[in-house]
Design a protein around this motif. Structure first.
Motif, PDB file in Angstrom:
ATOM      1  N   ASN A   4       0.806  -1.212   0.000  1.00 32.68           N
ATOM      2  CA  ASN A   4       0.000   0.000   0.000  1.00 32.68           C
ATOM      3  C   ASN A   4       0.841   1.265   0.000  1.00 32.68           C
ATOM      4  N   THR A   5       2.007   1.229  -0.549  1.00 33.14           N
ATOM      5  CA  THR A   5       2.831   2.433  -0.639  1.00 33.14           C
ATOM      6  C   THR A   5       2.231   3.343  -1.690  1.00 33.14           C
ATOM      7  N   PRO A   6       2.500   4.639  -1.613  1.00 32.28           N
ATOM      8  CA  PRO A   6       1.959   5.571  -2.614  1.00 32.28           C
ATOM      9  C   PRO A   6       2.359   5.185  -4.035  1.00 32.28           C
ATOM     10  N   ALA A   7       3.530   4.692  -4.241  1.00 29.12           N
ATOM     11  CA  ALA A   7       3.978   4.315  -5.582  1.00 29.12           C
ATOM     12  C   ALA A   7       3.173   3.125  -6.105  1.00 29.12           C
ATOM     13  N   SER A   8       2.898   2.148  -5.259  1.00 26.41           N
ATOM     14  CA  SER A   8       2.150   0.974  -5.720  1.00 26.41           C
ATOM     15  C   SER A   8       0.678   1.325  -5.969  1.00 26.41           C
ATOM     16  N   ARG A   9       0.109   2.231  -5.158  1.00 30.71           N
ATOM     17  CA  ARG A   9      -1.264   2.679  -5.398  1.00 30.71           C
ATOM     18  C   ARG A   9      -1.351   3.444  -6.715  1.00 30.71           C
ATOM     19  N   ARG A  10      -0.376   4.266  -6.974  1.00 29.63           N
ATOM     20  CA  ARG A  10      -0.330   5.034  -8.210  1.00 29.63           C
ATOM     21  C   ARG A  10      -0.208   4.084  -9.410  1.00 29.63           C
ATOM     22  N   MET A  11       0.635   3.083  -9.296  1.00 29.07           N
ATOM     23  CA  MET A  11       0.822   2.115 -10.368  1.00 29.07           C
ATOM     24  C   MET A  11      -0.474   1.327 -10.592  1.00 29.07           C
ATOM     25  N   GLY A  12      -1.178   0.984  -9.534  1.00 32.48           N
ATOM     26  CA  GLY A  12      -2.459   0.279  -9.653  1.00 32.48           C
ATOM     27  C   GLY A  12      -3.484   1.128 -10.387  1.00 32.48           C
ATOM     28  N   LYS A  13      -3.526   2.425 -10.090  1.00 35.49           N
ATOM     29  CA  LYS A  13      -4.448   3.331 -10.775  1.00 35.49           C
ATOM     30  C   LYS A  13      -4.097   3.444 -12.256  1.00 35.49           C
ATOM     31  N   VAL A  14      -2.808   3.520 -12.547  1.00 34.37           N
ATOM     32  CA  VAL A  14      -2.364   3.613 -13.945  1.00 34.37           C
ATOM     33  C   VAL A  14      -2.801   2.367 -14.711  1.00 34.37           C
ATOM     34  N   PHE A  15      -2.590   1.190 -14.117  1.00 31.79           N
ATOM     35  CA  PHE A  15      -3.003  -0.049 -14.777  1.00 31.79           C
ATOM     36  C   PHE A  15      -4.520  -0.108 -14.943  1.00 31.79           C
ATOM     37  N   PHE A  16      -5.271   0.349 -13.961  1.00 27.54           N
ATOM     38  CA  PHE A  16      -6.722   0.355 -14.035  1.00 27.54           C
ATOM     39  C   PHE A  16      -7.208   1.259 -15.173  1.00 27.54           C
ATOM     40  N   VAL A  17      -6.651   2.467 -15.250  1.00 27.05           N
ATOM     41  CA  VAL A  17      -7.028   3.408 -16.315  1.00 27.05           C
ATOM     42  C   VAL A  17      -6.627   2.848 -17.679  1.00 27.05           C
ATOM     43  N   ALA A  18      -5.458   2.244 -17.755  1.00 25.33           N
ATOM     44  CA  ALA A  18      -5.002   1.656 -19.017  1.00 25.33           C
ATOM     45  C   ALA A  18      -5.934   0.525 -19.447  1.00 25.33           C
ATOM     46  N   ALA A  19      -6.360  -0.309 -18.509  1.00 24.02           N
ATOM     47  CA  ALA A  19      -7.258  -1.413 -18.832  1.00 24.02           C
ATOM     48  C   ALA A  19      -8.617  -0.884 -19.309  1.00 24.02           C
ATOM     49  N   LEU A  20      -9.140   0.137 -18.639  1.00 23.59           N
ATOM     50  CA  LEU A  20     -10.412   0.739 -19.069  1.00 23.59           C
ATOM     51  C   LEU A  20     -10.290   1.352 -20.459  1.00 23.59           C
ATOM     52  N   THR A  21      -9.201   2.050 -20.706  1.00 20.82           N
ATOM     53  CA  THR A  21      -8.975   2.670 -22.010  1.00 20.82           C
ATOM     54  C   THR A  21      -8.896   1.603 -23.093  1.00 20.82           C
ATOM     55  N   LEU A  22      -8.159   0.540 -22.838  1.00 19.57           N
ATOM     56  CA  LEU A  22      -8.027  -0.542 -23.804  1.00 19.57           C
ATOM     57  C   LEU A  22      -9.378  -1.203 -24.070  1.00 19.57           C
ATOM     58  N   ALA A  23     -10.168  -1.422 -23.031  1.00 19.77           N
ATOM     59  CA  ALA A  23     -11.494  -2.018 -23.197  1.00 19.77           C
ATOM     60  C   ALA A  23     -12.394  -1.109 -24.033  1.00 19.77           C
ATOM     61  N   ALA A  24     -12.379   0.182 -23.758  1.00 22.00           N
ATOM     62  CA  ALA A  24     -13.198   1.131 -24.514  1.00 22.00           C
ATOM     63  C   ALA A  24     -12.770   1.174 -25.976  1.00 22.00           C
ATOM     64  N   MET A  25     -11.478   1.213 -26.211  1.00 22.43           N
ATOM     65  CA  MET A  25     -10.974   1.229 -27.592  1.00 22.43           C
ATOM     66  C   MET A  25     -11.353  -0.054 -28.317  1.00 22.43           C
ATOM     67  N   SER A  26     -11.319  -1.184 -27.638  1.00 19.60           N
ATOM     68  CA  SER A  26     -11.694  -2.461 -28.249  1.00 19.60           C
ATOM     69  C   SER A  26     -13.161  -2.461 -28.647  1.00 19.60           C
ATOM     70  N   LEU A  27     -14.019  -1.926 -27.786  1.00 18.02           N
ATOM     71  CA  LEU A  27     -15.441  -1.859 -28.096  1.00 18.02           C
ATOM     72  C   LEU A  27     -15.708  -0.962 -29.299  1.00 18.02           C
ATOM     73  N   VAL A  28     -15.070   0.194 -29.338  1.00 20.56           N
ATOM     74  CA  VAL A  28     -15.245   1.118 -30.458  1.00 20.56           C
ATOM     75  C   VAL A  28     -14.751   0.471 -31.744  1.00 20.56           C
ATOM     76  N   PHE A  29     -13.595  -0.150 -31.695  1.00 20.49           N
ATOM     77  CA  PHE A  29     -13.028  -0.802 -32.873  1.00 20.49           C
ATOM     78  C   PHE A  29     -13.936  -1.932 -33.346  1.00 20.49           C
ATOM     79  N   ALA A  30     -14.417  -2.748 -32.429  1.00 20.80           N
ATOM     80  CA  ALA A  30     -15.296  -3.865 -32.785  1.00 20.80           C
ATOM     81  C   ALA A  30     -16.588  -3.358 -33.418  1.00 20.80           C
ATOM     82  N   ALA A  31     -17.142  -2.307 -32.878  1.00 20.73           N
ATOM     83  CA  ALA A  31     -18.382  -1.750 -33.424  1.00 20.73           C
ATOM     84  C   ALA A  31     -18.171  -1.199 -34.827  1.00 20.73           C
ATOM     85  N   ARG A  32     -17.046  -0.575 -35.057  1.00 21.91           N
ATOM     86  CA  ARG A  32     -16.772   0.009 -36.367  1.00 21.91           C
ATOM     87  C   ARG A  32     -16.422  -1.057 -37.397  1.00 21.91           C
TER      88      ARG A  32
END
Length: 167
Positions: free
Chosen positions: A3-31
């Motif tokens: 639970n260090t600040p660096a590990s929490r920050r890294m977890g948030k970065v991975f979470f945002v990256a995963a959401l972005t990738l999922a959204a891009m995949s949905l848009v690409f699949a729809a198109r």
């Protein structure tokens, strides 16, 4: 230490990256889902109607009231509402597009629709949809669909003023 600040920050970065990738995949699949999945049985259907100028005129009226706002008056995909849609309406006047489809495929597309195009199987009779196949075909010919050729008037009695010359 997890639970260090660096590990929490890294977890948030991975979470945002995963959401972005999922959204891009949905848009690409729809198109990417722009092709029609038409059953072989539908592809092989033949137009049961005989071509006639009356059928073409009837189809033209339906088309102008229901299709031209997106596909354009002459089927070029340039109707006043065309740019509101994704994907853009097909250019029905494109000879390669038109010749690449069977009558059954055109009938299926008119009948079933595919977003943003509505299905017309409940709005038009089967005969009207087959008439529209004639109209779609006419857009890719050199004769404009707006002015189908008219048959010469026939006067079997050869009366004066007849369209046919006296013999």
């Amino acid at each position: 230490m997890a639970n260090t600040p660096a590990s929490r920050r890294m977890g948030k970065v991975f979470f945002v990256a995963a959401l972005t990738l999922a959204a891009m995949s949905l848009v690409f699949a729809a198109r990417e889902k722009r092709t029609w999945d038409i059953p072989d049985e539908a592809k092989q259907r033949k137009n049961p109607l005989q071509f006639s100028t009356e059928a073409l005129r009837a189809a033209r009226e339906l088309y102008l009231d229901n299709c031209a706002q997106c596909h354009g008056e002459h089927g070029k995909g340039d109707g006043p509402e065309a740019t509101m849609h994704d994907p853009l309406p097909a250019d029905l006047s494109n000879r390669k597009f038109n010749e690449g489809l069977t009558d059954g495929e055109i009938f299926y597309q008119i009948s079933e629709g595919k977003k943003p195009m509505p299905a017309f199987k409940r709005r038009f009779t089967e005969e009207q949809r087959w008439q529209l196949v004639f109209l779609v075909r006419s857009f890719a010919t050199s004769v404009p669909a707006a002015t189908p050729p008219l048959p010469a008037p026939v006067n079997p009695e050869n009366k004066p003023g007849s369209a046919q010359p006296k013999r």
